[in-house]
Write a protein that holds these residues in place. Structure first.
Motif, PDB file in Angstrom:
ATOM      1  N   VAL A  78       6.387  44.258  18.449  1.00 41.92           N
ATOM      2  CA  VAL A  78       6.452  42.909  19.003  1.00 41.92           C
ATOM      3  C   VAL A  78       7.062  42.012  17.920  1.00 41.92           C
ATOM      4  O   VAL A  78       6.528  41.939  16.800  1.00 41.92           O
ATOM      5  N   PHE A  79       8.164  41.335  18.256  1.00 44.98           N
ATOM      6  CA  PHE A  79       8.918  40.566  17.273  1.00 44.98           C
ATOM      7  C   PHE A  79       8.551  39.073  17.351  1.00 44.98           C
ATOM      8  O   PHE A  79       8.221  38.547  18.430  1.00 44.98           O
ATOM      9  N   ASP A  80       8.614  38.390  16.198  1.00 46.65           N
ATOM     10  CA  ASP A  80       8.404  36.939  16.151  1.00 46.65           C
ATOM     11  C   ASP A  80       9.740  36.250  16.411  1.00 46.65           C
ATOM     12  O   ASP A  80      10.784  36.913  16.516  1.00 46.65           O
ATOM     13  N   PRO A  81       9.722  34.897  16.544  1.00 48.47           N
ATOM     14  CA  PRO A  81      10.997  34.202  16.840  1.00 48.47           C
ATOM     15  C   PRO A  81      12.082  34.446  15.807  1.00 48.47           C
ATOM     16  O   PRO A  81      13.270  34.378  16.125  1.00 48.47           O
ATOM     17  N   ALA A  82      11.670  34.746  14.581  1.00 54.19           N
ATOM     18  CA  ALA A  82      12.674  34.971  13.547  1.00 54.19           C
ATOM     19  C   ALA A  82      13.259  36.378  13.601  1.00 54.19           C
ATOM     20  O   ALA A  82      14.162  36.693  12.822  1.00 54.19           O
ATOM     21  N   GLY A  83      12.781  37.211  14.504  1.00 55.02           N
ATOM     22  CA  GLY A  83      13.294  38.574  14.603  1.00 55.02           C
ATOM     23  C   GLY A  83      12.532  39.579  13.785  1.00 55.02           C
ATOM     24  O   GLY A  83      12.845  40.769  13.807  1.00 55.02           O
ATOM     25  N   GLY A  84      11.527  39.138  13.059  1.00 56.12           N
ATOM     26  CA  GLY A  84      10.703  40.069  12.293  1.00 56.12           C
ATOM     27  C   GLY A  84       9.612  40.673  13.151  1.00 56.12           C
ATOM     28  O   GLY A  84       9.268  40.162  14.222  1.00 56.12           O
ATOM     29  N   VAL A  85       9.052  41.774  12.688  1.00 56.31           N
ATOM     30  CA  VAL A  85       7.990  42.445  13.426  1.00 56.31           C
ATOM     31  C   VAL A  85       6.708  41.657  13.252  1.00 56.31           C
ATOM     32  O   VAL A  85       6.247  41.415  12.128  1.00 56.31           O
ATOM     33  N   HIS A  86       6.151  41.200  14.372  1.00 53.97           N
ATOM     34  CA  HIS A  86       4.919  40.417  14.341  1.00 53.97           C
ATOM     35  C   HIS A  86       3.698  41.354  14.294  1.00 53.97           C
ATOM     36  O   HIS A  86       2.802  41.180  13.486  1.00 53.97           O
ATOM     37  N   PHE A  87       3.702  42.359  15.189  1.00 53.24           N
ATOM     38  CA  PHE A  87       2.689  43.417  15.191  1.00 53.24           C
ATOM     39  C   PHE A  87       3.198  44.546  16.067  1.00 53.24           C
ATOM     40  O   PHE A  87       4.278  44.443  16.676  1.00 53.24           O
ATOM     41  N   ALA A  88       2.474  45.648  16.135  1.00 54.71           N
ATOM     42  CA  ALA A  88       2.850  46.823  16.937  1.00 54.71           C
ATOM     43  C   ALA A  88       1.709  47.173  17.879  1.00 54.71           C
ATOM     44  O   ALA A  88       0.530  47.126  17.501  1.00 54.71           O
ATOM     45  N   VAL A  89       2.051  47.532  19.099  1.00 55.93           N
ATOM     46  CA  VAL A  89       1.083  47.925  20.124  1.00 55.93           C
ATOM     47  C   VAL A  89       1.141  49.448  20.290  1.00 55.93           C
ATOM     48  O   VAL A  89       2.232  50.011  20.484  1.00 55.93           O
ATOM     49  N   ASN A  90      -0.017  50.121  20.217  1.00 55.93           N
ATOM     50  CA  ASN A  90      -0.110  51.580  20.358  1.00 55.93           C
ATOM     51  C   ASN A  90      -0.907  51.922  21.613  1.00 55.93           C
ATOM     52  O   ASN A  90      -1.959  51.316  21.874  1.00 55.93           O
ATOM     53  N   LEU A  91      -0.395  52.874  22.334  1.00 52.03           N
ATOM     54  CA  LEU A  91      -1.070  53.339  23.555  1.00 52.03           C
ATOM     55  C   LEU A  91      -1.332  54.838  23.413  1.00 52.03           C
ATOM     56  O   LEU A  91      -0.392  55.617  23.197  1.00 52.03           O
ATOM     57  N   PHE A  92      -2.605  55.242  23.525  1.00 52.10           N
ATOM     58  CA  PHE A  92      -3.002  56.642  23.387  1.00 52.10           C
ATOM     59  C   PHE A  92      -3.542  57.130  24.739  1.00 52.10           C
ATOM     60  O   PHE A  92      -4.526  56.560  25.242  1.00 52.10           O
ATOM     61  N   ARG A  93      -2.902  58.154  25.290  1.00 58.80           N
ATOM     62  CA  ARG A  93      -3.398  58.752  26.535  1.00 58.80           C
ATOM     63  C   ARG A  93      -3.956  60.138  26.218  1.00 58.80           C
ATOM     64  O   ARG A  93      -3.227  61.027  25.790  1.00 58.80           O
ATOM     65  N   ASP A  94      -5.253  60.304  26.408  1.00 63.04           N
ATOM     66  CA  ASP A  94      -5.934  61.561  26.079  1.00 63.04           C
ATOM     67  C   ASP A  94      -5.576  62.618  27.129  1.00 63.04           C
ATOM     68  O   ASP A  94      -5.904  62.479  28.307  1.00 63.04           O
TER      69      ASP A  94
END
Length: 822
Positions: free
Chosen positions: A248-264
């Motif tokens: 997920v990027f911030d307005p400046a184009g940098g990475v704001h955070f990352a979302v992880n999805l785990f399917r068992d």
């Protein structure tokens, strides 16, 4: 968890201060008038109590408030109302809405311009604040929706900051990682999480932390969905997960955070492995011919795919004992399992375990074996400590079933690996047991059928008769080597081709009735040989309904009879399907020839016996009446001659009978031929008046091995033949020669002789040459007996035409002691 979520949400929240009244239309204009009037009253109070005129100052806040409450138009109305009130109440002359003096007009215009500016600015500020409030409300609604969505998601979801620390996690993520709640997971440092698991790829190889999808997403990459295995360092349990990560990027184009999805997908993966194992096991079982080898392959496959141990116990066909096959990844442990089965065999009366499964046909399943269960299970085993040390974790046992009857059991154990057996594994084991049971029975039936087939093949190969088997449609299915030799290499492929293949005189096809009804059929081939055809029908099956339709190209009903079918009272009656046809072909030429020869021989023998018997009988009767000595001597001579003839005939018949039965007993003693031959020649000269035998025996003739009685019989028969067929008056030569390891004896005459092509047949039983048959009577057994006796004494015999006319009959006997000398 709320604190972490607040930290995430605070990055999305804007504080709007206070609320904004929503005034529009006449309400906004009324409010503008009200605040303007209030501003005029305030100016009145300022003049009255403050002693100052304050000019247009009180109206500025009124315009700002009006614009704030109702927008630019309300501010404009407030400006106009304030200007009018100020001129009407405070300018000279009073009562004029429009200022009359130039300075007042300038001040009014400047106020109006300032009011318009204040209204515009306040209106814009109101619009900006209102938009900000709407955005705040939308953010709140989005947050609530996100919370509802995350609460409904069954997959594990985490959000990582750029430092790798978790910012958000749902309860499913906490449960997957092994924490009691999302708050506990979020409170744990990232280093603890990394030490908690060993991450592996699909093949079981380790995965570096930098290559994980979440780490790649924090670097701004968009990694593809990845299948990973997470092995708990404490317990060894493994979980399979499909992992997706997105930045997920911030307005400046940098990475704001990352979302992880785990399917068992642990259950799906285990079931997929189990289903593949079942499919591969079915392939092994489908091709299983040898029961032992098939069980070895099945157990090895089970250890490779779904278990750490596999033990297969199979009841023997008589049900009295159990054969066990063990497979284990560690050979030492496999030996331990065999020792356990040896020290503790299957107990058919046990309340649990293999014996119970085989007896009841019900499977057993222990998802997680408690230490107490294992200790109780092995309490009577001398290997308890060793087996407990293996750490058996899970167990499933299913019966091997065939036609509803248990015939063994397959046991799967989990020990070294982190796997546990679930209900799907139990289902797979039960299905495998049913398939394995059927495969074992098929292997046993195949082995029995193969043994019978081998026996049948050996029997058919040993048979001298030709055997051909035709299927119900008349197509050749089987033939033995004798059929290939007697009929043709490829044989008659169909029954209607049999007459052509056998080369029967006339070439007419054989009717089905000729082959299936009555006694064996004898047919004559063009080459003169006789064949006997016997037909046997295989046992037919009874079925209900009409017989199956004939195959394309099958023979007509003239070759294969139809089956009986029909209806009785409108109902289909049982029908008998056609069975296979077994055709046995015998070459009966020799037996027919022998039978014909026997019939001729019996007629000839009756004549040969009747003549001497008649002479003896008549001679003895005459002796009772004759008184003259000369006549008596003549009659006695005839009786003696015929008696000798009868004796020799009976002696030949006895030898012939013994030869046919294989019971000729030959003495093995040294013989001096010069002594035997001389006496026999003298007797024969006396018996045949006018016969002259010229005996030529060389000096130093070696001793031969044989039976003196049978040697005399052979020489006597040969001299008799020379006397009968060579003619009296011509000398007969009896020549003896030393041939090295053999001594030859030849009888040479000057009679009509023999043909070279019939020389070998003269020694056949009941055979008589055309020329000799016309010269004198005989039974056709003398030469047969001579050869049989010579061969029995280890010699050989021959016949040949003699140069200059006549015949030569000779034999050789081995020199006594020649075998030992060799």
């Amino acid at each position: 968890m709320q604190a972490k979520q607040g930290l995430l949400v605070s990055r999305l929240r804007l504080d709007t201060g206070f609320g904004i009244p929503d005034l529009a239309g006449w309400r906004a204009y009324a409010a503008a008038v009200v605040v303007s009037v209030l501003a005029a009253l305030a100016k009145v109070l300022l003049i009255a109590f403050g002693g100052t005129e304050a000019s247009f100052t009180p109206y500025v806040p009124a315009i700002a408030v009006a614009a704030w409450l109702g927008g630019f138009r309300a501010g404009l109305v407030a400006t106009v109302v304030a200007t009018g009130l100020n001129g009407y109440l405070f300018l000279e002359p009073p009562g004029n809405l429009v200022p009359q003096e130039f300075p007042d007009q300038v001040r009014a215009l400047l106020f109006a311009a300032g009011g318009l500016l204040i209204a515009a600015l306040s209106g814009r500020l109101r619009g900006a604040v209102r938009a900000l409030a709407e955005q705040r409300a939308e953010v709140g609604r989005s947050r609530d929706q996100l919370q509802a969505v995350l609460a409904a998601v069954t997959d594990a979801v985490t959000v990582q900051g750029t430092d790798g620390q978790l910012l958000y996690a749902n309860d499913e993520a906490a449960a997957l990682i092994g924490y009691g709640s999302a708050d506990e997971l979020l409170a744990a440092p990232i280093s603890e999480l990394e030490q908690r698991f060993e991450v592996l790829d699909e093949t079981g190889s380790g995965v570096a932390a930098e290559t994980l999808p979440g780490r790649r997403a924090l670097r701004g990459e968009r990694p593809p969905e990845t299948l990973l295995r997470f092995r708990a360092a404490a317990t060894g349990d493994e979980r399979w997960c499909q992992v997706r990560a997105a930045p997920v990027f911030d307005p400046a184009g940098g990475v704001h955070f990352a979302v992880n999805l785990f399917r068992d997908v642990t259950v799906e993966r285990r079931r997929l492995v189990a289903d593949r194992f079942l499919a591969d096991a079915t392939a092994i079982l489908a091709g299983m011919v040898d029961e032992r080898h098939g069980m070895e392959e099945l157990a090895a496959l089970a250890v490779e795919r779904v278990a750490d141990w596999c033990v297969i116990d199979v009841l023997r066909p008589d049900g009295t004992a159990v054969d066990t096959e063990v497979a284990q990844a560690d050979p030492a442990h496999g030996a331990l399992a065999r020792r356990l089965r040896h020290t503790r065999p299957v107990d058919p009366e046990a309340s649990t375990g293999v014996g119970h499964v085989i007896r009841t046909g019900s499977p057993e399943w222990i998802a997680r074996i408690a230490p107490a269960q294992l200790t109780d299970l092995l309490k009577h085993s001398g290997l308890k400590d060793e087996l407990v040390a293996l750490g058996l974790r899970s167990y499933v046992c299913a019966p091997l079933v065939v036609r509803g009857r248990p015939m063994g059991a397959i046991s799967l154990f989990a020990a070294e690996s982190p796997r546990f057996f679930d209900e799907h594994d139990l289902t797979v084991a039960v299905e495998l047991g049913q398939r394995a049971g059927a495969a074992i029975e098929h292997a046993r039936l195949y082995r029995a059928a193969d043994a019978r087939r081998s026996e049948l093949t050996a029997i058919l190969s040993a048979m001298r008769e030709a055997v051909l088997v035709y299927d119900p449609d008349g197509q050749l299915a089987l033939q033995n080597p004798a059929a290939v030799a007697l009929i043709a290499p490829d044989g008659p492929q169909r029954l209607e081709q049999l007459a052509t293949a056998l080369d029967i005189e006339g070439g007419a096809p054989l009717a089905w009735s000729e082959l299936s009804d009555g006694p064996p059929l004898e047919v004559r081939r063009r080459d003169g040989r006789w064949l006997e055809l016997s037909t046997y029908r295989a046992k037919a099956d009874r079925t209900n309904g009409a017989p199956p339709p004939p195959k394309p190209g099958t023979s007509s009903d003239a070759t294969v009879p139809p089956t009986a079918s029909g209806t009785v009272d409108g109902r289909q009656r049982p029908t008998r399907r056609r069975g296979s046809t077994i055709l046995v072909v015998r070459d009966v030429t020799s037996s027919r020839t022998a039978q014909a020869a026997r019939e001729a021989f019996m007629g000839l023998l009756s004549h040969e016996l009747r003549t001497p018997i008649t002479t003896i009988y008549g001679g003895t009767r005459l002796l009772e009446r004759v008184t003259g000595e000369e006549q008596r001597r003549e009659i006695v001579s005839d009786v003696r001659s015929e008696a000798e003839r009868l004796y020799r005939l009976v002696e030949d018949l006895l030898v012939m009978t013994r030869v046919e039965r294989g019971g000729v007993e030959i003495g093995d003693e040294p013989i001096l031929l010069q002594r035997v031959l001389g006496s026999v020649a003298a007797v024969e000269e006396t018996r045949w008046p006018g016969l002259e035998v010229q005996l030529r025996v060389p000096m130093g003739l070696p001793t031969v091995r044989g039976d003196p009685t049978y040697v005399e019989q052979v020489v006597r028969n040969l001299l008799t033949n020379a006397a009968k067929y060579g003619g009296v008056g011509e000398p007969v030569e009896l020549v003896v020669a030393d041939e090295g390891e053999e001594v030859s004896v030849r009888v040479l005459d000057r009679g009509p002789g023999i043909q070279r092509d019939e020389a070998e047949h003269l020694f056949d039983l009941f055979y008589r040459g055309e020329s000799t048959a016309r010269t004198a009577s005989g039974a056709g057994i003398g030469l047969f007996v001579c050869r049989a006796l010579v061969v029995a004494m280890g010699g050989r015999m021959w016949a040949a035409p003699r140069e200059g006319g006549g015949a030569e009959f000779g034999f050789c006997l081995p020199v006594f002691g020649s075998d030992e000398d060799a």
